[in-house]
Design a protein around this motif. Structure first.
Motif, PDB file in Angstrom:
ATOM      1  N   GLY A   7       0.858   3.747  -3.096  1.00 14.95           N
ATOM      2  CA  GLY A   7       0.377   5.087  -2.770  1.00 14.95           C
ATOM      3  C   GLY A   7       1.260   6.187  -3.323  1.00 14.95           C
ATOM      4  O   GLY A   7       0.777   7.302  -3.590  1.00 14.95           O
ATOM      5  N   ARG A   8       2.535   5.896  -3.542  1.00 13.88           N
ATOM      6  CA  ARG A   8       3.436   6.900  -4.109  1.00 13.88           C
ATOM      7  C   ARG A   8       3.168   7.138  -5.590  1.00 13.88           C
ATOM      8  O   ARG A   8       3.715   8.074  -6.173  1.00 13.88           O
ATOM      9  CB  ARG A   8       4.884   6.456  -3.909  1.00 13.88           C
ATOM     10  CG  ARG A   8       5.319   6.490  -2.455  1.00 13.88           C
ATOM     11  CD  ARG A   8       6.724   5.968  -2.275  1.00 13.88           C
ATOM     12  NE  ARG A   8       7.705   6.790  -2.975  1.00 13.88           N
ATOM     13  CZ  ARG A   8       8.992   6.472  -3.083  1.00 13.88           C
ATOM     14  NH1 ARG A   8       9.443   5.356  -2.548  1.00 13.88           N
ATOM     15  NH2 ARG A   8       9.825   7.270  -3.732  1.00 13.88           N
ATOM     16  N   GLY A  10       0.813  -1.213   0.000  1.00 15.58           N
ATOM     17  CA  GLY A  10       0.000   0.000   0.000  1.00 15.58           C
ATOM     18  C   GLY A  10       0.846   1.263   0.000  1.00 15.58           C
ATOM     19  O   GLY A  10       0.521   2.237  -0.686  1.00 15.58           O
ATOM     20  N   TYR A  11       1.946   1.240   0.735  1.00 18.32           N
ATOM     21  CA  TYR A  11       2.827   2.404   0.779  1.00 18.32           C
ATOM     22  C   TYR A  11       3.423   2.689  -0.602  1.00 18.32           C
ATOM     23  O   TYR A  11       3.388   3.834  -1.081  1.00 18.32           O
ATOM     24  CB  TYR A  11       3.938   2.185   1.797  1.00 18.32           C
ATOM     25  CG  TYR A  11       5.055   3.206   1.691  1.00 18.32           C
ATOM     26  CD1 TYR A  11       4.877   4.507   2.153  1.00 18.32           C
ATOM     27  CD2 TYR A  11       6.268   2.881   1.083  1.00 18.32           C
ATOM     28  CE1 TYR A  11       5.880   5.459   2.038  1.00 18.32           C
ATOM     29  CE2 TYR A  11       7.277   3.828   0.961  1.00 18.32           C
ATOM     30  CZ  TYR A  11       7.083   5.110   1.428  1.00 18.32           C
ATOM     31  OH  TYR A  11       8.074   6.047   1.294  1.00 18.32           O
ATOM     32  N   PRO A  26      -6.956   9.059  -3.775  1.00 13.61           N
ATOM     33  CA  PRO A  26      -7.125   7.825  -3.003  1.00 13.61           C
ATOM     34  C   PRO A  26      -6.564   6.610  -3.743  1.00 13.61           C
ATOM     35  O   PRO A  26      -6.624   6.510  -4.970  1.00 13.61           O
ATOM     36  CB  PRO A  26      -8.640   7.714  -2.833  1.00 13.61           C
ATOM     37  CG  PRO A  26      -9.166   9.103  -3.042  1.00 13.61           C
ATOM     38  CD  PRO A  26      -8.240   9.730  -4.039  1.00 13.61           C
ATOM     39  N   LEU A  27      -6.031   5.677  -2.988  1.00 13.70           N
ATOM     40  CA  LEU A  27      -5.473   4.449  -3.534  1.00 13.70           C
ATOM     41  C   LEU A  27      -6.592   3.437  -3.746  1.00 13.70           C
ATOM     42  O   LEU A  27      -7.321   3.114  -2.800  1.00 13.70           O
ATOM     43  CB  LEU A  27      -4.433   3.884  -2.557  1.00 13.70           C
ATOM     44  CG  LEU A  27      -3.708   2.608  -2.933  1.00 13.70           C
ATOM     45  CD1 LEU A  27      -2.969   2.756  -4.251  1.00 13.70           C
ATOM     46  CD2 LEU A  27      -2.734   2.226  -1.821  1.00 13.70           C
ATOM     47  N   ARG A  36      -8.655   0.292  -3.651  1.00 13.75           N
ATOM     48  CA  ARG A  36      -8.538  -0.910  -2.818  1.00 13.75           C
ATOM     49  C   ARG A  36      -8.401  -2.161  -3.668  1.00 13.75           C
ATOM     50  O   ARG A  36      -7.673  -3.088  -3.307  1.00 13.75           O
ATOM     51  CB  ARG A  36      -9.762  -1.027  -1.904  1.00 13.75           C
ATOM     52  CG  ARG A  36      -9.707  -2.233  -0.976  1.00 13.75           C
ATOM     53  CD  ARG A  36     -10.953  -2.356  -0.120  1.00 13.75           C
ATOM     54  NE  ARG A  36     -10.882  -3.540   0.709  1.00 13.75           N
ATOM     55  CZ  ARG A  36     -10.318  -3.598   1.897  1.00 13.75           C
ATOM     56  NH1 ARG A  36      -9.757  -2.514   2.411  1.00 13.75           N
ATOM     57  NH2 ARG A  36     -10.300  -4.723   2.592  1.00 13.75           N
TER      58      ARG A  36
END
Length: 312
Positions: A202-203, A198-199, A208-209, A211
């Motif tokens: 996310g970059r 997720g990290y 929003p990422l 799901r």
């Protein structure tokens, strides 16, 4: 013991715990990344390379290729697949070692990845447009230098046009180091945890990422043999040291570069590359590496304009 060694040992210990927990649970089959027919190529000395096909529609075939990272898969190109499937023949290639392709413990090299793409073009037996993502752009460019039936290249946030950023692997083109091979299993077990995936995903997002992308990335990273190709990536062995000079600048096909900001690569040499005849650069503002997820209409407009220009 120096600081780097302590950090590596600590990561390995944490990863060993994660690896043991993962091994205690069965691995479910990986779902298809897109709504297409799964097909396969066989590369001599490697094995199965998976691709997905939707031959409906008309016009020149479109080949989508994915990036390379700890959890790469065809899901990364799903928005473009959904946008073009049924309108023109679309094919989605998953690189050796990723997705539904075989994942053996063998050397993973730029040449191996290139062979996968040229084999797919040969299988289709006609000219095709290729859309590549991130490090996959280097493989696509290398393939285009060998295969004239690659009619055009569209490169989304390509590596090789500037210095790496944020601790991403250097373009060293070197074999895997001994420490990485020794600690690879525990290290990858730590990298493939949901918080880690997720990290890093996310970059690549300004907003929003999604799901569903995280879920699929976690699932693909848990398939048997999933660590081998990513470890080659982490070690820098899948990069071309001077991709701009060795690959991009030698292309004769029309090229479109889509970019804005990217947490892993920079574009310092893009003006130099875009000054060449037949090279176009379009900035998809407000994005961070995966613009086709956040600004699909703008990405599609740029692609369609590019391809329409080829016909004129």
């Amino acid at each position: 013991m120096n600081r780097r060694a302590r950090l590596l040992l600590g990561a390995a210990l944490l990863g060993a715990v994660a690896l043991g927990a993962a091994r205690a649970q069965p691995t479910p089959p990986l779902p298809a990344p897109v709504a297409g027919e799964e097909r396969a190529l066989t590369l001599e000395g490697f094995g199965k390379v998976a691709y997905f096909a939707d031959p409906r529609g008309s016009g020149r075939p479109l080949i989508l290729t994915v990036s390379v990272n700890a959890a790469a898969s065809g899901y990364e190109m799903r928005p473009l697949w959904d946008a073009y499937a049924g309108q023109r023949p679309v094919y989605l290639l998953e690189w050796p070692g990723f997705g539904h392709s075989a994942r053996p413990d063998v050397p993973y090299t730029p040449e191996l990845m290139t062979r996968a793409l040229t084999a797919l073009v040969a299988q289709l037996g006609q000219e095709a447009d290729v859309v590549a993502l991130s490090l996959g752009s280097e493989f696509a460019a290398r393939a285009a230098l060998q295969e004239p039936r690659i009619r055009s290249l569209a490169l989304i946030s390509p590596s090789g046009l500037g210095e790496p950023r944020g601790g991403s692997p250097q373009g060293a083109g070197r074999p895997q180091s001994g420490w990485l091979r020794a600690l690879g299993g525990p290290l990858y077990a730590l990298i493939r945890t949901r918080p880690s995936i997720g990290y890093f995903l996310g970059r690549s997002f300004r907003g929003p990422l999604p799901r569903d992308l995280v879920d699929y990335s976690v699932a693909t990273s848990r398939q048997p043999g999933a660590r081998f190709a990513p470890l080659a990536f982490i070690g820098g062995g899948l990069f071309t040291p001077d991709a701009c000079g060795e690959l991009y600048s030698r292309l004769r096909q029309p090229v479109l570069v889509l970019y804005d900001r990217d947490g892993f690569v920079s574009f310092g040499r893009l003006p130099e590359f875009a000054a060449r005849p037949g090279v176009f650069a379009v900035r998809i503002e407000g994005t961070d590496g995966l613009p086709h997820f956040e600004k699909l209409p703008e990405v599609r407009a740029a692609l369609d304009t590019f391809w329409q220009g080829l016909e004129r």
